[in-house]
Motif scaffolding. Sequence first.
Motif, short mmCIF file in Angstrom:
data_model
loop_
_atom_site.label_atom_id
_atom_site.label_comp_id
_atom_site.label_asym_id
_atom_site.label_seq_id
_atom_site.Cartn_x
_atom_site.Cartn_y
_atom_site.Cartn_z
N UNK A 335 0.80 -1.21 0.00
CA UNK A 335 0.00 0.00 0.00
C UNK A 335 0.83 1.26 0.00
N UNK A 336 2.18 1.14 0.00
CA UNK A 336 3.05 2.31 0.03
C UNK A 336 3.65 2.58 -1.35
N UNK A 337 4.10 1.56 -2.03
CA UNK A 337 4.56 1.64 -3.41
C UNK A 337 5.77 2.54 -3.61
N UNK A 338 6.88 2.18 -2.97
CA UNK A 338 8.15 2.86 -3.19
C UNK A 338 8.91 2.09 -4.27
N UNK A 339 9.44 2.80 -5.24
CA UNK A 339 10.23 2.17 -6.30
C UNK A 339 11.52 1.59 -5.72
N UNK A 340 11.96 0.47 -6.28
CA UNK A 340 13.20 -0.14 -5.79
C UNK A 340 14.41 0.76 -6.07
N UNK A 341 14.46 1.41 -7.22
CA UNK A 341 15.58 2.30 -7.53
C UNK A 341 16.92 1.61 -7.38
N UNK A 342 17.81 2.23 -6.57
CA UNK A 342 19.13 1.64 -6.31
C UNK A 342 19.04 0.42 -5.40
N UNK A 343 17.89 0.22 -4.76
CA UNK A 343 17.77 -0.81 -3.73
C UNK A 343 17.34 -2.15 -4.32
N UNK A 344 18.15 -2.63 -5.25
CA UNK A 344 17.97 -3.93 -5.86
C UNK A 344 19.34 -4.49 -6.24
N UNK A 346 22.77 -5.69 -7.92
CA UNK A 346 23.57 -5.09 -8.97
C UNK A 346 23.29 -5.72 -10.33
N UNK A 347 22.85 -6.96 -10.33
CA UNK A 347 22.52 -7.64 -11.58
C UNK A 347 21.26 -7.05 -12.23
N UNK A 348 20.48 -6.29 -11.45
CA UNK A 348 19.29 -5.63 -11.97
C UNK A 348 19.45 -4.12 -12.06
N UNK A 349 20.71 -3.66 -11.97
CA UNK A 349 20.98 -2.23 -12.08
C UNK A 349 21.00 -1.48 -10.76
N UNK A 350 20.91 -2.21 -9.64
CA UNK A 350 20.94 -1.57 -8.33
C UNK A 350 22.32 -1.53 -7.73
N UNK A 351 22.40 -1.17 -6.45
CA UNK A 351 23.68 -1.04 -5.74
C UNK A 351 23.90 -2.13 -4.70
N UNK A 352 22.98 -3.09 -4.60
CA UNK A 352 23.14 -4.15 -3.60
C UNK A 352 24.06 -5.22 -4.14
N UNK A 353 25.14 -5.45 -3.43
CA UNK A 353 26.22 -6.30 -3.94
C UNK A 353 26.84 -7.05 -2.77
N UNK A 354 26.82 -8.35 -2.83
CA UNK A 354 27.41 -9.17 -1.77
C UNK A 354 28.78 -9.69 -2.18
N UNK A 355 29.80 -9.54 -1.33
CA UNK A 355 31.10 -10.16 -1.60
C UNK A 355 30.94 -11.68 -1.64
N UNK A 356 31.94 -12.39 -2.16
CA UNK A 356 31.84 -13.86 -2.26
C UNK A 356 31.71 -14.53 -0.89
N UNK A 357 30.85 -15.52 -0.83
CA UNK A 357 30.72 -16.36 0.37
C UNK A 357 31.66 -17.55 0.21
#
Length: 358
Positions: A335-344, A346-357
């Motif tokens: 019910x709020x509908x905030x766009x993901x933007x950078x919060x997705x 990196x494979x989808x164009x965002x800035x979320x990126x995990x180092x190797x496990x």
Amino acid sequence: MKRKLILVFVLIISATLFFSCSGAGKDTAGTSDETVTKDVTMKTLDIVKERGYLIVGVNASNPGFSYLDSDGKYVGFEADMGRAVAAAVLGDPEKIQYRPLTSKERFAALQSGEIDLLIRTATHTLTRDTDLGLNFTVPYYYDGQTFMVRKDSGIKTIEDLEGASICVLTGSTSEANLSDVMASRNLTYKPVLYENTDELVAAFLAGRADAWTNDRAGFMTRLQTIIDPAVYTVLEETISKEPLAMGVRQGDDQWFDIINWSLYGLFFGDEHGITSSNVNKIRNSSKKPEELAFLGMRSDLGAKLGLSNDWAFNMISKAGNYSEIFNKNLSAASGISISRGFNQPWTDGGLLYAPPFR
């Protein structure tokens, strides 16, 4: 949906007052006057395990991010981030206690040991990183500051705010950013300062100021609770970068690693499509070495953090990955509908990126 959200907003204010006065509203056992500061030589992980639950500092009245619902339960994106950490550390997302804090109180509560972890829309800055005795994690949400005004105010740009009165939370980066941007453009203004978000919103809606400055996501969540949102508009210009990060005390590298890698785990699950509904299947059938290491089926990554080797499995299976937590609290379905933007991822164009496990 709008009526429901307006009702939630009213209940938030009522519940906040009630629980502030009564000392109630905790999600786990433990009294409000319980001593939580242990021997300073103890590591935070040992303190949390000995206590049996995690104590997290949050906002009590920020719809979408962290607030008290009508049942006195903390819900929202940041509240659920805390549950994810509890699941990783203690194996149970409900082994958590929330402490409501204002912007002014939040860092002192962490410094003093009143809380183990701060998840309260805190922007990561160099000054905060060096002056407060705290460490900040990788950002869990990327945002930016702007302004809300009445549509009939004639204010279209920041230059139109010359001589305006502007509501802002004291002790926040918004306050400092406001001062900087107005000074840099030789604009005069009158700051109208509040420590509590609900009081600030009530004052702005009552016409006690010409504008309100805040993070953009904060406006998106609040617009859903305003009776007549069409009366207000958010300016297009963004005046700052606001990377929101979790905070821990300096001097405990193990705890800092645990919180950081818990966040990375949420990112990794999102990137690899590992969700609460399929994590069992992936753990038993994946042929990818990194996924198997992440889920505790090979190597001892958990032990290196001081956790069980199924820490990430517990976190994803019981709290979900980053997308699940975001969609539950901030997407159109909420019910709020905030766009993901950078919060997705990196494979989808965002800035979320995990180092190797590994």
